[in-house]
Design a protein around this motif. Structure first.
Motif, short mmCIF file in Angstrom:
data_model
loop_
_atom_site.label_atom_id
_atom_site.label_comp_id
_atom_site.label_asym_id
_atom_site.label_seq_id
_atom_site.Cartn_x
_atom_site.Cartn_y
_atom_site.Cartn_z
N SER A 346 0.83 -1.21 0.00
CA SER A 346 0.00 0.00 0.00
C SER A 346 0.86 1.25 0.00
O SER A 346 0.58 2.21 -0.72
N ALA A 347 1.94 1.22 0.78
CA ALA A 347 2.83 2.39 0.78
C ALA A 347 3.49 2.54 -0.58
O ALA A 347 3.71 3.66 -1.06
N ILE A 349 2.20 1.73 -3.45
CA ILE A 349 1.22 2.31 -4.37
C ILE A 349 1.15 3.82 -4.17
O ILE A 349 1.13 4.59 -5.11
N GLN A 350 1.17 4.20 -2.91
CA GLN A 350 1.10 5.64 -2.62
C GLN A 350 2.29 6.39 -3.20
O GLN A 350 2.15 7.44 -3.82
N TYR A 373 0.50 -4.56 -8.37
CA TYR A 373 -0.75 -5.31 -8.51
C TYR A 373 -0.50 -6.73 -8.98
O TYR A 373 -1.26 -7.63 -8.67
N VAL B 18 3.10 6.78 4.43
CA VAL B 18 1.75 7.24 4.13
C VAL B 18 1.64 8.72 4.50
O VAL B 18 1.88 9.10 5.64
N ILE B 276 -6.97 2.14 -1.16
CA ILE B 276 -6.15 1.09 -0.57
C ILE B 276 -5.30 1.67 0.54
O ILE B 276 -5.11 1.07 1.58
N LEU B 277 -4.83 2.89 0.32
CA LEU B 277 -4.02 3.54 1.34
C LEU B 277 -4.82 3.81 2.59
O LEU B 277 -4.45 3.44 3.68
N SER B 280 -5.42 0.81 4.54
CA SER B 280 -4.33 0.23 5.32
C SER B 280 -3.92 1.15 6.46
O SER B 280 -3.23 0.75 7.35
N TYR B 290 -7.87 -3.39 3.54
CA TYR B 290 -7.00 -3.33 2.39
C TYR B 290 -7.41 -4.37 1.34
O TYR B 290 -7.68 -4.03 0.18
#
Lengths: 555, 753
Positions: A346-347, A349-350, A373, B18, B276-277, B280, B290
């Motif tokens: 997730s990080a 993707i960010q 992905y 994040v 998604i972020l 999570s 997530y």
């Protein structure tokens, strides 16, 4: 080009021009770490005191103060410094405001309040034709900041005509040129500096071949000692992934200019790709000694930790780079890669999304998103991202292979075959496309095509000389052996089987195949070998179908 | 290139990679507008107001809190409408602060009643007002030194811009002599005014705005912002806060509206990347949230492709969603996937009954009433086209209706009513259809957002209104039809998603009208438009026009093609219609006996599927064939079967045709020859006269002159045979007039129904 291509005399001319510029403008103002501004001195002696005072304040970054003392002055350079101080003061305040804003939603609204006034005043003077090269440049910057890009381009071109030797204006213009047609449509002054600009533009527009040609011409014209040109060529080689050439040039650059920090992040990327740990470590330590709070330094250190698989630390350094300059594109992408390594999808993707926000054309970020992905086992979902990356780099085999793999996972064999074949056609970097294509054909029971691909694969592997780690030559040989055996081409089959025995994992099968062949030959007892052309000395077995035919088979 | 004037656009404050949108976790910030609201609340508690005024003000509080920032003028005006006295007090208080010093503002905040102390007032800490005040106080107390000053400055600007605007603008313009400067100022100001039309929204206001627009897009597209305006608003919002993921989703919905696949796919994926972020980030269970959004991301992608008609892509995306959902044992998501799966199958044109049944069963098992009844409705639709018995379908619909009312799924109630309307119409029961359509149109909304408001902008309403228009057209009430269509045009402008429904309906009605009036050349251009909206329908209409223009071979070819196509897609209604048209073509070549088996087949099909109107139509055709074959008695007896439903439910045209046919049969059965010789049964001939009169009334209502001419001709003949010369002459004159008007020669014996 004409001015450059030829004799040494031109070079002398260039030097004369430069010296004359510097001697004419004896007062130089450092505006940023990139470019230098020079000021006229003879005229307007009455402004000298105010100008000197303001210049000192300006150097101390007290812009409002500088502007205040310059208010009444009427000389060109005083006027420029006056306006430029006001501009920078607005910019500085804007940056300060960003931290201290009234809420996150107001954040995007913080703007340089001085811009509008500056524009009004400058446009008035511009219409009256009172602006010189520097003020025109400033006017262009103001217009660009106000998002009036079309007008900005015109003004920058004007500024360049007024003062061709001001590289800052060229650089600003280069940021606004988006494609080659636009570049061609600009009317630029015929100066030697134009060639530098064109080369720079070609690099920006990914027209590496033309860029290299330009730089080569510049070197031949006498700029061989310019570190700028060497670094630019190295970056160009990096962009077309000619790693060895780029490395050599960077090493040369470091010899000539040991305290250089610019472009060193690119150098570290190259070292990373080549896994040259000691060199990277040396570079990192060296740069830290020079200046540890530079974006480039942080990126180099991040790369260094990443190569040592200390991904948390690497991410930390990329974060530091971003704190130093949030618009630093490479760091966002690299940080994404680090999070990928840490399995923090997730990080990752960010980080990639941020990179895309800064620059939509960053293919590595799109590719990274696709990979993320893919790791999350969403092959259809990642197709979109890979396609984006492929759009941006149509001739990069990695995206094509990735696309092919995704299609294969979705059992879209036709598309997968197309991708692999295209990846091979554009020059496969990792040499995997053919192998995958062959395996795909093997799965689909298209044995002729599979054999062709394996053959090409073996040729490819051996022709590139070095032994690649992941090479699966044994697999290819094993398949080819069986294929020839089935088609009763025993000579070729035995050759393949013999070569199989060179590899540990295929030795037993090779031997078994050899035994089979000899059995069959004993049974037939007719020398079938005569029917075929004798084997050549090359590494590869004789092919039954010429590789040209393959093209017709494969989409 | 870290040059000085590269702006620091955002400040990456991150933990674990994040970036937090709200660095300090504060959702609301104090703005001048908020101060005005606070002042209003303060005045409301402080001063004495009459009860009705207080009630009006109370009603105002929530919209003021949730809405976007208003200008002072707008704000004061809204308050003034409720209670002028309070408005004045608020203005005074703001004036005190704005024209005073910073300490006045500080004083105001310190005198605000703290919700923790005021136990008996409305501003108690758990009330809406109390919560708002606590938010504001907290936000104010957290402001830094320079921020407080900035707030005060903006308050001053806010207050003064309200008063200074009209006068200052003119004075400023007059003072500056330079024309260029003036122009530039104006240009800049215009640009500035346009871009952030309402200024930045706070988090809550933005959420409210998004929710509202999304709701409107779904239920009442007409009232939502125009696509371009909405896009601009969203861009604006994203500029202020790039992390606002929901805006991307609305962007996706908005792009779907204008059929922009590129942008909608982009926005959808962007939304889920962002989601998604936040998933999570871990409000609840981090890992769960997530994975969940991943599954729904794939599912949404499938629905996107499905909506754009990329069935293969949709299939792949759906497979992916199903796989991930299976791996993580998410039954609810799997259920959603299943319902999309059968929708996809249906859209691809294959039979998905089994899948749908499975879906309904599973949805019932997992207690998902929405999906279950959606499945049942889909089953009913399939059942209706496949000829399931009517009572079963109606039972199923009734059962789901109970479910809907129980869970107040208003959307599904609407769909169910619209579906019932369609089913009744398909069966040819126009009265029942009319009743159901009226029921739906008179129903008030049950949505909590605008409860009780009569809203009519969903697909179900469009369908019902279209049926209503067609039903009116059948009865020849064209002024009513045009009114309904006008309403549809206003409610669903041509670019909106349901506009195609009424467009097709409009075209069909026009086509029928022209055909009835015999203006075939006018009907022809409509065919192209119809085919653009519905290919099958277009082909059928084309065949009809060609038939009317006597281009039989072409018409026959088209009908053959159409029949093959419809048999493949199991479109029973169309098959029967095609058969009838083919039979009519046979008549033209006097192949009456060849038409018979076709008609019988059509009759069997129509009866099997309970399509009453089509069945009666087929019977009319049969009777006509028999008449032509010379067995009028037989034809009459067959006709008796059909005449009743036709008169009860049929369109005016059908009624007229049926009566004309009856009359002809009666005349023929009575033994008349059209040239007036032979023995005749006079009594039954009198019946014929009556029937003809009735038919003439129907035809004249529709302005169907060709058939009217036939009627007059028959009347004239009949009267002459009965020896009623004056009436005969009158009919003959009418015939003569019409014949002159129509110019085309009448066929010797009317060869058509």
């Amino acid at each position: 080009m004409a001015a450059l291509c030829g004799e040494f005399g031109d070079l002398v001319q260039i030097k004369k021009q430069l010296i004359s510029v510097i001697s004419l403008f004896c007062l130089s103002v450092c505006l940023s770490n990139n470019f230098y501004f020079l000021f006229k001195m003879q005229e307007d002696a009455q402004d000298l005191d105010a100008l000197t005072l303001a210049k000192s304040y300006f150097d101390l970054k007290e812009y409002d103060r500088a502007a205040y003392f310059l208010k009444g002055c009427c000389s060109q350079k005083a006027y420029f410094l006056y306006m430029y101080s006001r501009y920078l003061s607005g910019e500085k305040k804007k940056d300060d405001e960003t931290v201290d804003s009234l809420g996150p939603l107001e954040k995007g609204q913080v703007r340089n309040e001085a811009l509008r006034e500056l524009r009004v005043e400058l446009s008035k003077k511009h219409n009256a034709g009172e602006l010189d090269g520097f003020t025109l440049y400033l006017y262009g910057v103001v217009l660009r900041k106000l998002d009036l890009l079309k007008e900005a381009v015109d003004v920058f071109v004007e500024a360049i005509h007024a003062l061709p030797l001001h590289w800052g204006a060229w650089l600003e213009l280069s940021n606004l040129v988006t494609n080659i047609e636009m570049l061609k449509s600009l009317s630029l002054p015929d100066s030697w500096i134009k060639d530098f600009f064109m080369a720079h533009m070609y690099t920006e527009l990914q027209m590496i071949k033309e860029a290299l040609q330009k730089y080569q011409n510049l070197i031949e014209a006498g700029f061989s000692k310019s570190t700028y040109i060497i670094s630019q060529i190295a970056v160009a080689y990096h962009n077309i992934r000619d790693i060895d050439q780029a490395l050599a040039l960077f090493n040369e650059l470091r010899d000539q200019d040991p305290y250089r920090i610019d472009n060193m992040d690119t150098f570290s990327n190259l070292l990373y790709v080549k896994s040259m740990k000691p060199e990277l470590s040396y570079l990192a330590h060296n740069l830290v000694e020079i200046d540890k709070y530079r974006v480039e330094t942080c990126c180099v250190i991040g790369n260094y930790y990443s190569l040592r698989s200390q991904h948390e630390k690497a991410a930390l350094y990329f974060q530091r780079a971003l704190k130093l300059n949030p618009r630093c594109l490479g760091a966002w992408t690299l940080m994404g890669h680090e999070y990928m390594e840490m399995k923090n999808t997730s990080a990752a993707i960010q980080a990639y999304r941020h990179a895309i926000e800064v620059n939509k054309r960053d293919y590595r970020a799109w590719y990274g998103l696709g990979q993320t992905y893919e790791i999350l086992k969403m092959p259809f979902y990642c197709l979109y991202y890979y396609r984006k990356a492929h759009q941006l780099r149509p001739n990069d085999s990695r995206m094509l292979v990735a696309l092919g793999e995704s299609y294969e996972k979705l059992s879209q064999q036709v598309e997968a075959k197309k991708c692999y074949w295209r990846a091979y056609s554009v020059g496969d970097v990792e040499k995997m496309a053919l192998l995958k294509l062959a395996k795909l054909h093997e799965q689909l029971n298209e044995s002729d095509d599979a054999a062709q691909c394996y053959m090409l694969y073996i040729q490819d592997i051996f022709s590139c000389g070095e032994q690649l780690e992941h090479a699966e030559v044994s697999t290819a040989l094993r398949y080819l052996g069986q294929y020839y055996f089935k088609n009763k081409l025993y000579n070729e089959a035995s050759l393949c089987a013999q070569r199989c025995c060179d590899y540990n994992d295929a030795r037993e099968e090779g031997k078994a195949l050899l035994r089979q062949i000899s059995q069959v030959r004993d049974q037939i007892e007719t020398p079938s070998a005569d029917l075929f052309t004798p084997l050549s000395n090359s590494n590869t077995p004789v092919r039954r179908v010429s590789p040209l035919n393959l093209i017709s088979f494969t989409p | 290139m870290a040059s000085v004037h590269e702006s620091l656009y955002f400040n990456p404050m991150m933990t674990n990679g994040v970036v937090h949108a709200n660095v300090f976790g504060i959702k609301d910030w104090v703005t001048p507008y908020k101060i005005s609201v606070l002042a209003l609340l303060y005045e409301m508690t402080a001063s004495k107001i009459t009860l009705p005024e207080r009630r009006r003000l109370n009603k105002l509080i929530l919209p003021l809190q949730q809405g976007p920032d208003l200008t002072l003028g707008q704000f004061l005006q809204t308050v003034e409408e409720c209670c002028p006295q309070t408005a004045y007090a608020v203005k005074l208080r703001l004036h005190e602060m704005a024209d005073g010093e910073l300490k006045d503002m500080e004083y105001f905040f310190s005198t605000l009643p703290t919700p923790f102390t005021a136990f008996d007032s409305e501003a108690y800490k758990t009330s809406v007002v109390g919560l708002f005040m606590r938010h504001m106080l907290l936000a104010y107390n957290k402001l830094s030194f320079s921020q407080v000053y900035k707030l005060y400055k903006s308050l001053q600007h806010y207050y003064h811009s309200h008063y200074a605007k009209p006068t200052d603008g003119q004075a400023g313009l007059a003072a500056v002599g330079d024309a260029v400067l003036q122009y530039l100022c104006k240009l800049l100001r215009d640009k500035n005014d346009n871009a952030p039309s309402r200024g930045p929204l706070s988090q809550k206001q933005a959420e409210y705005f998004l929710a509202r627009q999304a709701y409107l897009l779904k239920n009442d597209e007409n009232k939502a912002l125009k696509p371009a305006a909405l896009q601009e608003e969203l861009n604006n919002m994203l500029k202020f806060n790039p992390d606002f993921a929901e805006a991307h989703y609305l962007n996706y919905l908005n792009s779907m509206r204008v059929q922009d696949i590129f942008l909608s796919a982009h926005s959808l994926l962007h939304y889920f990347d962002r989601l998604i972020l936040s998933g999570s980030e871990g409000k609840s269970n981090g890992d769960e949230g997530y994975g969940r959004s991943l599954r729904y991301a794939a599912l949404n992608l499938a629905s996107l492709h499905c909506r754009f008609g990329h069935y293969q892509q949709a299939d792949l995306a759906l497979q992916e969603a199903i796989r991930i959902a299976q791996e993580s044992n998410d039954h609810v998501c799997l259920q959603h996937c299943l319902s999309w799966l059968y929708t996809l199958e249906q859209m691809k044109g294959s039979d998905s009954t089994v899948l749908t049944e499975d879906s309904v069963k599973m949805a019932a098992h997992f207690c998902l009433p929405y999906l279950a009844s959606l499945g049942i409705q889909s089953l009913v639709q399939q059942g209706a086209t496949q000829g399931k018995t009517a009572h079963k379908l109606m039972d199923a619909l009734k059962d789901t209706d109970i479910l809907h009312w129980k869970h107040s799924l208003s959307e599904l109630i609407e769909i169910s009513l619209a579906q019932t309307t369609s089913i009744w119409r398909m069966y040819g029961k126009s009265t029942m259809a009319l009743q159901q359509a009226q029921l739906l149109l008179n129903m008030s909304s049950l949505e909590p957002v605008n409860f009780g408001v009569q809203q009519n902008n969903t697909e179900a309403f469009t369908v019902a209104l279209c049926h209503l228009a067609e039903l009116h057209a059948e009865q020849g009430l064209y002024s009513a039809v045009s009114e309904i269509l006008q309403h549809l045009k206003e409610q669903f402008p041509p670019h909106s998603q349901h506009a195609k429904l009424w467009m097709l309906c409009d075209l069909k009605i026009q086509f029928e009208r022209h055909m009835n009036e015999g203006k075939y050349l006018l009907a022809e251009p409509l065919v192209t438009a119809i085919s653009a909206l519905n290919k099958t329908e277009g082909l059928y209409r084309k065949a009809q026009v060609l038939k009317a223009l006597n281009r039989s071979t072409e018409a026959y070819n088209i009908l053959q093609r159409l029949q093959v196509h419809c048999e493949k897609t199991k479109c029973t209604e169309m098959i029967i219609r095609v058969m009838l048209s083919t039979a009519e073509l046979h008549w033209e070549s006097s192949g009456f006996s060849t038409a018979l088996p076709l008609l019988l087949q059509a009759l069997a099909l129509a009866r099997q599927h309970h399509l009453q109107s089509l069945a009666s139509e087929t019977i009319l055709h049969l009777a006509f064939t028999q008449l032509m074959l010379g067995v009028p008695e037989q034809a009459l007896s067959v006709l008796h079967e059909a005449i009743e439903p036709v008169l009860a439910h049929g369109a005016i045209m059908d009624k007229g045709r049926a009566l004309l046919l009856t009359a002809r049969c009666q005349i023929a059965a009575a033994g008349f020859k059209l040239n007036g010789q032979g023995q005749a049964d006079l009594r039954s001939a009198v019946f014929g006269v009556d029937t003809l009169n009735e038919a003439a009334a129907y035809f004249s209502k529709l302005n169907c002159k060709e058939r009217l001419r036939d009627v007059y001709y028959l009347q004239a003949q009949l009267h002459r045979s009965l020896g009623q010369t004056s009436q005969s002459n009158k009919s003959a004159m009418l015939f003569r007039l019409l014949d002159q008007e129509l110019q085309s020669p009448a066929p010797p014996v009317s060869m058509r129904l």
